[in-house]
Motif scaffolding. Structure first.
Motif, PDB file in Angstrom:
ATOM      1  N   ASN A 208      18.701   4.113  42.932  1.00 39.25           N
ATOM      2  CA  ASN A 208      18.531   4.128  41.478  1.00 39.25           C
ATOM      3  C   ASN A 208      17.396   3.221  41.019  1.00 39.25           C
ATOM      4  O   ASN A 208      16.731   3.500  40.018  1.00 39.25           O
ATOM      5  N   ARG A 209      17.145   2.149  41.751  1.00 38.04           N
ATOM      6  CA  ARG A 209      16.037   1.261  41.402  1.00 38.04           C
ATOM      7  C   ARG A 209      14.683   1.868  41.777  1.00 38.04           C
ATOM      8  O   ARG A 209      13.675   1.610  41.122  1.00 38.04           O
ATOM      9  N   VAL A 215      14.114  11.995  38.272  1.00 40.80           N
ATOM     10  CA  VAL A 215      15.125  12.073  39.345  1.00 40.80           C
ATOM     11  C   VAL A 215      16.424  11.470  38.816  1.00 40.80           C
ATOM     12  O   VAL A 215      16.440  10.349  38.312  1.00 40.80           O
ATOM     13  N   ASP A 216      17.500  12.216  38.923  1.00 36.82           N
ATOM     14  CA  ASP A 216      18.788  11.754  38.410  1.00 36.82           C
ATOM     15  C   ASP A 216      19.335  10.597  39.237  1.00 36.82           C
ATOM     16  O   ASP A 216      19.143  10.550  40.464  1.00 36.82           O
ATOM     17  N   VAL A 224      23.708   9.409  48.275  1.00 35.05           N
ATOM     18  CA  VAL A 224      22.398   9.344  48.926  1.00 35.05           C
ATOM     19  C   VAL A 224      22.464   9.987  50.301  1.00 35.05           C
ATOM     20  O   VAL A 224      21.598  10.786  50.683  1.00 35.05           O
ATOM     21  N   SER A 225      23.511   9.665  51.060  1.00 36.89           N
ATOM     22  CA  SER A 225      23.684  10.251  52.390  1.00 36.89           C
ATOM     23  C   SER A 225      23.802  11.766  52.306  1.00 36.89           C
ATOM     24  O   SER A 225      23.245  12.498  53.143  1.00 36.89           O
ATOM     25  N   ASP A 226      24.499  12.255  51.294  1.00 38.13           N
ATOM     26  CA  ASP A 226      24.640  13.702  51.124  1.00 38.13           C
ATOM     27  C   ASP A 226      23.288  14.346  50.824  1.00 38.13           C
ATOM     28  O   ASP A 226      22.978  15.439  51.325  1.00 38.13           O
ATOM     29  N   LEU A 227      22.474  13.669  50.010  1.00 37.93           N
ATOM     30  CA  LEU A 227      21.143  14.193  49.709  1.00 37.93           C
ATOM     31  C   LEU A 227      20.271  14.221  50.960  1.00 37.93           C
ATOM     32  O   LEU A 227      19.520  15.177  51.194  1.00 37.93           O
ATOM     33  N   VAL A 238      14.375   6.431  50.804  1.00 37.16           N
ATOM     34  CA  VAL A 238      15.172   5.290  50.350  1.00 37.16           C
ATOM     35  C   VAL A 238      16.077   4.799  51.474  1.00 37.16           C
ATOM     36  O   VAL A 238      16.180   3.595  51.733  1.00 37.16           O
ATOM     37  N   MET A 239      16.744   5.728  52.156  1.00 38.28           N
ATOM     38  CA  MET A 239      17.625   5.346  53.254  1.00 38.28           C
ATOM     39  C   MET A 239      16.854   4.615  54.345  1.00 38.28           C
ATOM     40  O   MET A 239      17.321   3.611  54.897  1.00 38.28           O
TER      41      MET A 239
END
Length: 318
Positions: A208-209, A215-216, A224-227, A238-239
């Motif tokens: 989110n940061r 981007v929602d 995030v993992s699902d994305l 990001v991950m």
């Protein structure tokens, strides 16, 4: 397998798990975990309520074991918070479990049973389980790291849990990293701890940061993992940033402690290759040349690790 069992508990912010653990007579054997059950922690009710329901659960389980002629050799607990192993008191806890700090767990259990008792921190119990019977088996000094809602760690040296002068040894989630600068940590610090940007909660915070306009936002790290699993390139970036930073912190810890192996467990550790590749890249970038070959191993015991470790703790103390 031993004829006797240890009654064990794993006290977390969401649930209190309990199981009967039989340790193998053969040092190369595997422990047996049976009769696993759980109750919700309900932290919003406060520490006194948690302790009362824990004692009720323990009393019921001990009674059921007597009625079933199951001999119990001792009671072992892995608990959230900083634990005084010798006195069985919770020294401190975050606001995730209000009123848990100061609870005198060993004293309370002495009121319901005279069995041998031992309580260690939940990540300490996890580390004892993994180092004795899991992925760290066969390694003398193990750094065990749990990456879930938060980030915890434990140091196990030749089968002994290293707790430190204040009971906080192994708190790797509170190592500093620039990625966390200004992000509030669960401990209250804003000086750049790794937990608020690399735990499951932190992965969502970091997304989110970092997210660009349009981007929602996401509710948590699982999203995030699902994305990432769905092929989202931004989520994967990001991950990778998050995992690489954690890998750099692991390298710093290993430069200091020089363990034989690092065991990494927890929900975030199941995020897949993007996470593991970045973790190992960060570790390689920060580790001293002699430390760089230290293996980063996925945990092998899953949710049973802290129950097994709690049994190991009371067995060794008896």
């Amino acid at each position: 397998m031993s004829d006797v069992a240890y009654l064990t508990f794993d006290i977390g912010g969401t649930k209190i798990a309990s199981g009967l653990v039989r340790l193998p007579r053969d040092p190369d054997g595997a422990p047996e975990v049976t009769d696993v059950t759980s109750i919700p922690t309900l932290p919003e009710r406060g520490g006194d309520d948690i302790l009362e329901r824990l004692l009720r659960l323990a009393s019921d389980r001990l009674r059921a074991c007597r009625e079933s002629d199951i001999p119990i050799a001792g009671v072992g607990i892995g608990s959230a918070g900083v634990v005084d192993i010798e006195s069985g008191v919770i020294l401190s806890a975050t606001d995730l479990i209000p009123g848990w700090a100061g609870q005198r767990i060993a004293e309370a259990f002495a009121g319901i049973t005279d069995l041998p008792f031992r309580m260690v921190g939940d990540v300490g119990a996890h580390g004892l389980g993994e180092s004795t019977y899991g992925a760290g088996r066969g390694h003398r000094r193990v750094l065990s790291v749990g990456v879930g809602t938060g980030i915890g760690g434990a140091i196990v040296d030749d089968g002994r849990l290293v707790v430190g002068a204040h009971g906080v040894a192994g708190h790797i989630g509170h190592m500093s990293h620039g990625l966390g600068d200004g992000v509030p940590c669960s401990c209250g610090a804003t000086a750049g701890h790794i937990e608020p940007v690399a735990s499951g909660t932190g992965l969502g915070t970091l997304y989110n940061r970092m997210r660009p306009e349009g981007v929602d936002p996401v509710p948590d790290g699982k999203a995030v993992s699902d994305l990432v699993a769905a092929g989202d390139a931004f989520a994967a970036r990001v991950m990778a940033v998050s995992a690489r930073a954690l890998g750099e912190c692991l390298a710093g810890a290993c430069n200091l402690l020089d363990p034989d192996a690092v065991v990494v467990s927890g929900s975030v550790a199941g995020a897949g290759e993007v996470w593991w590749d970045a973790l190992r890249e960060g570790f390689a970038a920060g580790a001293l040349p002699l430390v760089a070959p230290t293996p980063l191993l996925p945990g092998a015991l899953g949710g049973a690790a802290p129950l097994i470790g709690a049994a190991v703790a009371v067995a060794r103390a008896s």
